[in-house]
Design a protein around this motif. Structure first.
Motif, PDB file in Angstrom:
ATOM      1  N   GLU A 147       0.870  -1.234   0.135  1.00 48.01           N
ATOM      2  CA  GLU A 147      -0.140  -0.009  -0.090  1.00 48.01           C
ATOM      3  C   GLU A 147       0.844   1.201  -0.232  1.00 48.01           C
ATOM      4  O   GLU A 147       0.388   2.202  -0.612  1.00 48.01           O
ATOM      5  CB  GLU A 147      -0.882   0.009   1.215  1.00 48.01           C
ATOM      6  N   SER A 148       1.996   1.205   0.730  1.00 45.97           N
ATOM      7  CA  SER A 148       2.954   2.404   0.838  1.00 45.97           C
ATOM      8  C   SER A 148       3.381   2.773  -0.738  1.00 45.97           C
ATOM      9  O   SER A 148       3.894   3.891  -0.804  1.00 45.97           O
ATOM     10  CB  SER A 148       4.042   2.172   1.672  1.00 45.97           C
ATOM     11  N   LYS A 149       3.327   1.812  -1.568  1.00 43.15           N
ATOM     12  CA  LYS A 149       3.801   1.981  -3.139  1.00 43.15           C
ATOM     13  C   LYS A 149       2.598   2.102  -3.970  1.00 43.15           C
ATOM     14  O   LYS A 149       3.025   2.285  -5.108  1.00 43.15           O
ATOM     15  CB  LYS A 149       4.818   0.720  -3.595  1.00 43.15           C
ATOM     16  N   GLY A 150       1.636   2.496  -3.476  1.00 46.07           N
ATOM     17  CA  GLY A 150       0.135   2.812  -4.320  1.00 46.07           C
ATOM     18  C   GLY A 150      -0.342   1.660  -4.766  1.00 46.07           C
ATOM     19  O   GLY A 150      -1.354   1.979  -5.629  1.00 46.07           O
ATOM     20  N   PHE A 151      -0.203   0.568  -4.374  1.00 46.84           N
ATOM     21  CA  PHE A 151      -0.849  -0.507  -4.831  1.00 46.84           C
ATOM     22  C   PHE A 151      -1.870  -1.056  -3.555  1.00 46.84           C
ATOM     23  O   PHE A 151      -1.764  -0.798  -2.390  1.00 46.84           O
ATOM     24  CB  PHE A 151       0.293  -1.613  -5.097  1.00 46.84           C
ATOM     25  N   ARG A 152      -2.734  -2.121  -4.220  1.00 50.42           N
ATOM     26  CA  ARG A 152      -3.611  -3.024  -3.228  1.00 50.42           C
ATOM     27  C   ARG A 152      -3.574  -4.105  -3.457  1.00 50.42           C
ATOM     28  O   ARG A 152      -3.646  -4.665  -4.637  1.00 50.42           O
ATOM     29  CB  ARG A 152      -4.839  -2.272  -3.189  1.00 50.42           C
ATOM     30  N   LEU A 153      -3.384  -5.130  -2.454  1.00 49.29           N
ATOM     31  CA  LEU A 153      -3.371  -6.687  -2.613  1.00 49.29           C
ATOM     32  C   LEU A 153      -4.798  -7.131  -1.990  1.00 49.29           C
ATOM     33  O   LEU A 153      -5.136  -6.740  -0.863  1.00 49.29           O
ATOM     34  CB  LEU A 153      -2.340  -7.253  -1.804  1.00 49.29           C
ATOM     35  N   VAL A 154      -5.469  -7.607  -3.076  1.00 49.48           N
ATOM     36  CA  VAL A 154      -6.811  -8.264  -2.725  1.00 49.48           C
ATOM     37  C   VAL A 154      -6.909  -9.600  -2.755  1.00 49.48           C
ATOM     38  O   VAL A 154      -6.615 -10.295  -3.767  1.00 49.48           O
ATOM     39  CB  VAL A 154      -7.950  -7.536  -3.412  1.00 49.48           C
ATOM     40  N   TRP A 155      -7.248 -10.350  -1.759  1.00 48.35           N
ATOM     41  CA  TRP A 155      -7.552 -11.816  -1.918  1.00 48.35           C
ATOM     42  C   TRP A 155      -8.943 -12.116  -2.351  1.00 48.35           C
ATOM     43  O   TRP A 155      -9.786 -11.456  -1.930  1.00 48.35           O
ATOM     44  CB  TRP A 155      -7.135 -12.449  -0.492  1.00 48.35           C
ATOM     45  N   SER A 156      -9.073 -13.041  -3.432  1.00 52.13           N
ATOM     46  CA  SER A 156     -10.367 -13.170  -3.940  1.00 52.13           C
ATOM     47  C   SER A 156     -11.419 -13.508  -3.010  1.00 52.13           C
ATOM     48  O   SER A 156     -11.103 -14.107  -1.728  1.00 52.13           O
ATOM     49  CB  SER A 156     -10.078 -14.240  -5.135  1.00 52.13           C
ATOM     50  N   SER A 157     -12.525 -13.496  -3.458  1.00 52.64           N
ATOM     51  CA  SER A 157     -13.886 -13.844  -2.507  1.00 52.64           C
ATOM     52  C   SER A 157     -14.710 -14.471  -3.558  1.00 52.64           C
ATOM     53  O   SER A 157     -14.590 -14.544  -4.669  1.00 52.64           O
ATOM     54  CB  SER A 157     -14.059 -12.628  -1.813  1.00 52.64           C
ATOM     55  N   THR A 158     -15.838 -14.913  -3.138  1.00 54.93           N
ATOM     56  CA  THR A 158     -17.162 -15.096  -3.939  1.00 54.93           C
ATOM     57  C   THR A 158     -18.213 -14.325  -3.714  1.00 54.93           C
ATOM     58  O   THR A 158     -18.409 -13.698  -2.472  1.00 54.93           O
ATOM     59  CB  THR A 158     -17.482 -16.670  -3.510  1.00 54.93           C
ATOM     60  N   CYS A 159     -19.107 -14.065  -4.674  1.00 58.53           N
ATOM     61  CA  CYS A 159     -20.002 -13.458  -4.899  1.00 58.53           C
ATOM     62  C   CYS A 159     -21.178 -14.134  -3.865  1.00 58.53           C
ATOM     63  O   CYS A 159     -21.154 -15.240  -3.998  1.00 58.53           O
ATOM     64  CB  CYS A 159     -20.784 -13.315  -6.339  1.00 58.53           C
ATOM     65  N   GLN A 160     -21.707 -13.241  -3.085  1.00 57.65           N
ATOM     66  CA  GLN A 160     -22.686 -13.488  -1.950  1.00 57.65           C
ATOM     67  C   GLN A 160     -23.899 -13.926  -2.643  1.00 57.65           C
ATOM     68  O   GLN A 160     -24.849 -14.287  -1.662  1.00 57.65           O
ATOM     69  CB  GLN A 160     -22.731 -12.507  -0.594  1.00 57.65           C
ATOM     70  N   ARG A 161     -24.313 -13.451  -3.911  1.00 55.33           N
ATOM     71  CA  ARG A 161     -25.399 -13.826  -4.579  1.00 55.33           C
ATOM     72  C   ARG A 161     -25.306 -15.278  -5.221  1.00 55.33           C
ATOM     73  O   ARG A 161     -26.213 -16.283  -5.470  1.00 55.33           O
ATOM     74  CB  ARG A 161     -25.886 -12.731  -5.264  1.00 55.33           C
ATOM     75  N   CYS A 162     -24.493 -15.249  -6.132  1.00 56.46           N
ATOM     76  CA  CYS A 162     -24.320 -16.270  -6.945  1.00 56.46           C
ATOM     77  C   CYS A 162     -22.954 -17.556  -6.600  1.00 56.46           C
ATOM     78  O   CYS A 162     -23.046 -18.558  -7.246  1.00 56.46           O
ATOM     79  CB  CYS A 162     -23.982 -15.898  -8.636  1.00 56.46           C
ATOM     80  N   GLY A 163     -22.167 -17.076  -6.160  1.00 59.08           N
ATOM     81  CA  GLY A 163     -20.970 -17.688  -5.725  1.00 59.08           C
ATOM     82  C   GLY A 163     -19.747 -17.844  -6.461  1.00 59.08           C
ATOM     83  O   GLY A 163     -18.886 -18.488  -6.294  1.00 59.08           O
ATOM     84  N   ARG A 164     -19.823 -17.184  -7.622  1.00 60.20           N
ATOM     85  CA  ARG A 164     -18.961 -16.799  -8.449  1.00 60.20           C
ATOM     86  C   ARG A 164     -17.470 -16.343  -7.857  1.00 60.20           C
ATOM     87  O   ARG A 164     -17.682 -15.377  -6.893  1.00 60.20           O
ATOM     88  CB  ARG A 164     -19.353 -16.090  -9.702  1.00 60.20           C
ATOM     89  N   THR A 165     -16.353 -16.620  -8.384  1.00 59.13           N
ATOM     90  CA  THR A 165     -15.269 -15.970  -7.684  1.00 59.13           C
ATOM     91  C   THR A 165     -15.117 -14.617  -7.942  1.00 59.13           C
ATOM     92  O   THR A 165     -15.333 -14.210  -9.345  1.00 59.13           O
ATOM     93  CB  THR A 165     -13.914 -16.613  -8.310  1.00 59.13           C
ATOM     94  N   LEU A 166     -14.801 -13.690  -7.115  1.00 67.15           N
ATOM     95  CA  LEU A 166     -14.526 -12.059  -7.506  1.00 67.15           C
ATOM     96  C   LEU A 166     -13.244 -11.996  -7.311  1.00 67.15           C
ATOM     97  O   LEU A 166     -12.365 -12.209  -6.580  1.00 67.15           O
ATOM     98  CB  LEU A 166     -15.068 -11.590  -6.158  1.00 67.15           C
ATOM     99  N   THR A 167     -12.667 -10.939  -8.273  1.00 65.54           N
ATOM    100  CA  THR A 167     -11.391 -10.801  -8.134  1.00 65.54           C
ATOM    101  C   THR A 167     -10.948  -9.268  -8.410  1.00 65.54           C
ATOM    102  O   THR A 167     -10.173  -8.889  -7.990  1.00 65.54           O
ATOM    103  CB  THR A 167     -10.339 -11.513  -9.456  1.00 65.54           C
ATOM    104  N   VAL A 168     -11.912  -8.606  -8.619  1.00 66.28           N
ATOM    105  CA  VAL A 168     -11.972  -6.920  -8.926  1.00 66.28           C
ATOM    106  C   VAL A 168     -12.076  -6.369  -7.705  1.00 66.28           C
ATOM    107  O   VAL A 168     -12.953  -6.697  -6.865  1.00 66.28           O
ATOM    108  CB  VAL A 168     -13.148  -6.640  -9.830  1.00 66.28           C
TER     109      VAL A 168
END
Length: 143
Positions: A103-124
């Protein structure tokens, strides 16, 4: 019990997105067990299509003993490519417990999750934050 983030990289199917400076890459590190008793192999791949579960392209091999990524003959990317440098940078920081530096370099690390409606993998990142993919968010909002 809290699991160290570096252990998540070798959990079996770690999927994470590095976002910042108008760029975004989603990586997956998949653990493949060897039947002959040798150490497992961890294949590093890059999301290259719109299907967050199946559109990954081989990048290289994650080396958990040193926190690095090695390219092989089958690698689809070159040593000096931006995506290889980005993956090496982020796994190196995670491996060494320096995730805060991302984060100090202007980036963000996001670990994937799943949509709470359909269960698909979320990466955005915004979808992970909302816990809904864009199409499901519209349906939940009644559009």
């Amino acid at each position: 019990m809290m699991i160290a983030t570096q252990n998540i990289l070798t959990a079996g199917k770690a999927t994470f997105t590095l976002a910042g400076m108008d760029r975004r890459w989603t990586f997956r590190i998949v653990k493949v067990e060897n039947e002959d008793g040798r150490e497992p192999i961890f294949f590093a791949t890059l999301l290259t299509g719109s299907d967050n579960d199946d559109n990954y392209t081989y990048l290289g091999v994650y080396q958990p003993a040193v926190g690095g990524v090695k390219l092989t003959k089958a690698s689809q990317y070159k040593e000096d490519s931006e995506v290889v440098r980005a993956l090496r940078w982020v796994v190196g920081l995670v491996f060494n417990g320096n995730e805060a530096e991302i984060e100090s370099k202007g980036f963000r690390l996001v670990w994937s999750s799943t949509c709470q409606r359909c269960g698909r993998t979320l990466t955005v990142p915004s979808s992970v934050d909302n816990r809904l993919g864009p199409e499901c968010a519209k349906k939940v909002d009644g559009e």
